[in-house]
Design an enzyme around this catalytic site. Structure first.
Site, mmCIF file in Angstrom:
data_model
loop_
_atom_site.group_PDB
_atom_site.id
_atom_site.type_symbol
_atom_site.label_atom_id
_atom_site.label_comp_id
_atom_site.label_asym_id
_atom_site.label_seq_id
_atom_site.Cartn_x
_atom_site.Cartn_y
_atom_site.Cartn_z
ATOM 1 N N ASP A 1 0.873 -1.171 0.000
ATOM 2 C CA ASP A 1 0.000 0.000 0.000
ATOM 3 C C ASP A 1 0.914 1.226 0.000
ATOM 4 O OD1 ASP A 1 -2.336 1.551 0.185
ATOM 5 O OD2 ASP A 1 -2.198 1.587 2.377
ATOM 6 N N ASP B 1 -0.135 4.930 1.421
ATOM 7 C CA ASP B 1 -0.307 5.800 2.588
ATOM 8 C C ASP B 1 -0.035 5.058 3.890
ATOM 9 O OD1 ASP B 1 -1.225 8.376 1.455
ATOM 10 O OD2 ASP B 1 -2.844 7.130 0.671
ATOM 11 N N ALA C 1 -17.533 14.041 5.551
ATOM 12 C CA ALA C 1 -16.576 15.145 5.433
ATOM 13 C C ALA C 1 -15.146 14.616 5.284
ATOM 14 C CB ALA C 1 -16.678 16.056 6.656
ATOM 15 N N VAL D 1 -12.668 14.993 1.958
ATOM 16 C CA VAL D 1 -11.285 15.469 2.013
ATOM 17 C C VAL D 1 -10.386 14.582 1.165
ATOM 18 C CG1 VAL D 1 -9.295 15.639 3.559
ATOM 19 C CG2 VAL D 1 -11.486 16.631 4.244
ATOM 20 N N HIS D 2 -10.675 13.281 1.176
ATOM 21 C CA HIS D 2 -9.873 12.327 0.418
ATOM 22 C C HIS D 2 -10.268 12.322 -1.064
ATOM 23 C CE1 HIS D 2 -7.399 8.804 -0.260
ATOM 24 N NE2 HIS D 2 -8.439 8.166 -0.793
#
Length: 602
Positions: free
Chosen positions: A165, A167, A306, A310-311
């Site tokens: 992955d 992040d 929310a 943001v992502h």
């Protein structure tokens, strides 16, 4: 038919006790069928005169610090007796029973008092040894903060393919990232969902949340659970206010979360979880302070939407790349580790939900001091897949699409091969395995999210490696002599309390017993809270509860991670042919080293 009348236990569930005949809400007594045929008067006065109410005091010290257990025991004429015990819910209840004992027991058993004196002497001797840390502590083995810990035996020489992955796995972030996510989500709540403007004054508190918390969408509580799904008493919050043991019992009836309640909980586990948990708690507290009615489920849904915005809007990605020095951590060891794998003939692939522009910008920054000017980080990987939509990637049949890096567009042609110099979007595990021909047992996948990253691969037969950045710091705390001292102190107090409770077999509850009970429990609480605050003042350690039990987060690591470590590059310190074994005597997570209370007995 004969009957037995006893004081009605608090919280008695009539349906769980078939012998129960009557337990009126307005009455302080309840009536049971008796197993013998001796007559018993039904008046409370007659009961008191017989002096037959006996208590067996047991303290649930592994899970509580301020609640005490009191048992009721009614005995009649030897072997033909009916016994009933229940748990009191407060110190006041304990004191009430002790007052009754004073009236019922006028004389103490000399043998009992002798046993109490012996335990008192052991306690006093232990306190003398508490004055300094034994030298033996310094010889105790210490866990490696950069170690790899196995839940399942794993032979690295059988691993041919390494998947990652991005992040919080390949990419390491500074603590500033959570503040960025928190602020962007807060702004979206106010601007788009019309939350009060006063919410803009909220500030992210890095000392409040930990990974693996649960939020109750019905009752609005944010809590930490243990390995068995029970609420950790000192780690349950409504807003930013910690709930007392009595309040937890009043809200839930029991600290164990059953299946009917588990469906109302959501687990906060990904790299957004810190800012998400803090924002949920702050909003709940804001509404409570403002005396506004609110629905706990809607708060979660709004905050989660929310955070997702943001992502998905890439606002957090752009914010990070606009100032990479502030948010990203450069990592030359990562490059050495990946190159070592390539040199050993291993295949590497990148599978991430993040967009390619974000991954490319981050990798360039993190490796710019290590890569030669003409080299590209993409040369390290045999396959690069972005926007994979995990966890759906593992179960869907979405086709792969080739991504044009120069034009920032997706091609429409069918993808029937995965080439090293290309970038792919979307796709699914089924097609991935068909194209690469990589077999499950020869693949290991690294990820930080136990559900999105590792649950799918573990079911697909891949080996899994959980990346838990908090692990390094928590092991360092556990290795510290001050923590080990409190841990050993906690264990010996537990042993003494166990001996003390084992002596209470009849009604002799003397002042000496009560005094020793309170002193031991006080020392135990001090050690417990000291250890907790070394990790996190609100929720304690990520992997452990205050009483030394494993947390629910640790349970998920057991379930979905073959091995776990703080960073992928920790594998650099192990030979690619290494065998990783589960410790033969493992009882909890393998990185936990328990300090024996025997150290204080020499």
């Amino acid at each position: 038919m004969d009957y037995l009348v006893t004081p009605k236990p608090k919280g008695l569930n009539v349906h769980l006790w078939p012998p129960l005949l009557h337990a009126s809400k307005s009455s302080d007594f309840c009536i049971f069928r008796r197993r013998n045929h001796h007559q018993i008067h039904l008046s409370s006065t007659a009961m008191a005169s017989r002096r037959s109410l006996l208590s067996s005091l047991h303290c649930s010290l592994l899970q509580r610090t301020s609640l005490y257990c009191a048992g009721f025991q009614q005995e009649f004429l030897g072997s033909s007796s009916w016994k009933y015990s229940t748990i009191a819910s407060s110190k006041q209840r304990l004191l009430k029973i002790e007052d009754q004992q004073k009236k019922l027991a006028n004389e103490s058993d000399p043998t009992f008092e002798c046993d109490i004196s012996e335990i008192r002497e052991q306690f006093n001797a232990a306190k003398q040894r508490f004055l300094k840390i034994p030298d033996a502590l310094k010889d105790m083995p210490k866990a490696n903060p950069k170690g790899i810990y196995a839940n399942k035996n794993l032979r690295l020489d059988n691993i041919k393919v390494y998947g990652f992955d991005y992040d919080y796995t390949l990419a390491h972030y500074s603590s500033n990232l959570q503040t960025l996510i928190y602020d962007l989500a807060k702004q979206h709540l106010v601007n788009e969902f019309k939350y009060p403007e006063s919410c803009m004054e909220f500030k992210y508190d890095p000392s409040f949340p930990i990974r693996g918390l649960y939020y109750d969408k019905v009752k609005g509580c944010l809590m930490k659970l243990d390995f068995f799904g029970s609420i950790e008493p000192g780690s349950c919050y409504f807003g930013r206010r910690k709930l007392s043991h009595e309040e937890i019992d009043e809200i839930y009836g029991t600290r164990h979360i059953g299946r009917d309640q588990a469906g109302k909980l959501v687990c906060l586990m990904d790299f957004f979880c810190f800012s998400e948990a803090c924002l949920i708690a702050d909003i709940v507290q804001h509404f409570v302070d403002a005396k506004l009615e609110f629905d706990a489920g809607y708060i979660y849904e709004d905050v989660n939407r929310a955070i997702q915005h943001v992502h998905k809007s890439h606002s957090v990605h752009k914010g990070i790349l606009s100032d990479p020095q502030k948010y990203l951590v450069k990592n030359g060891q990562l490059l050495s580790f990946l190159r070592k794998l390539k040199d050993k003939g291993k295949k590497l692939f990148l599978l991430t939900n993040s967009p390619f522009f974000f991954v490319d910008g981050g990798m360039r920054f993190m490796l710019e001091d290590s890569l030669a000017q003409q080299d590209s980080w993409r040369e390290l990987f045999d396959v690069v897949i972005a926007k994979a939509k995990k966890p759906d990637f593992y179960t869907s049949e979405h086709p792969f699409r080739c991504y044009d890096v120069e034009k920032d567009t997706l091609e429409f042609s069918k993808v029937d091969s995965l080439l090293p110099d290309k970038v792919y979007y979307h796709g699914c595990l089924k097609t991935f395995l068909q194209i690469t021909k990589w077999k499950g047992p020869e693949v290991i996948y690294f990820g930080d999210h136990l559900f999105s990253d590792l649950r799918g691969p573990s079911k697909a037969g891949w080996h899994t490696a959980a990346i838990i950045h908090e692990l390094e710091n928590e092991i360092s705390i556990q290795n510290d002599d001050s923590y080990r001292f409190e841990q050993a102190k906690f264990h010996i107090i537990q042993e003494l309390l166990g001996k003390l409770h084992a002596k209470v077999v009849n009604c002799q509850i003397s002042e000496a017993y009560k005094s020793l009970l309170w002193e031991l429990n006080d020392e135990r609480q001090k050690a417990r809270y000291t250890m907790k605050e070394m990790f996190n003042r609100s929720f304690g350690a990520t992997f452990l509860t205050d009483s030394g039990q494993e947390s629910a987060f640790a349970y998920h690591i057991h379930q979905y991670a073959d091995v776990y470590t703080s960073k992928p590059e920790n594998f650099f310190f192990y030979l690619p042919e290494a065998w990783l074994h589960v410790p033969y005597d493992i009882k909890i997570l393998p990185h936990h080293v328990k300090v024996s209370s025997d150290l204080f007995k020499t």
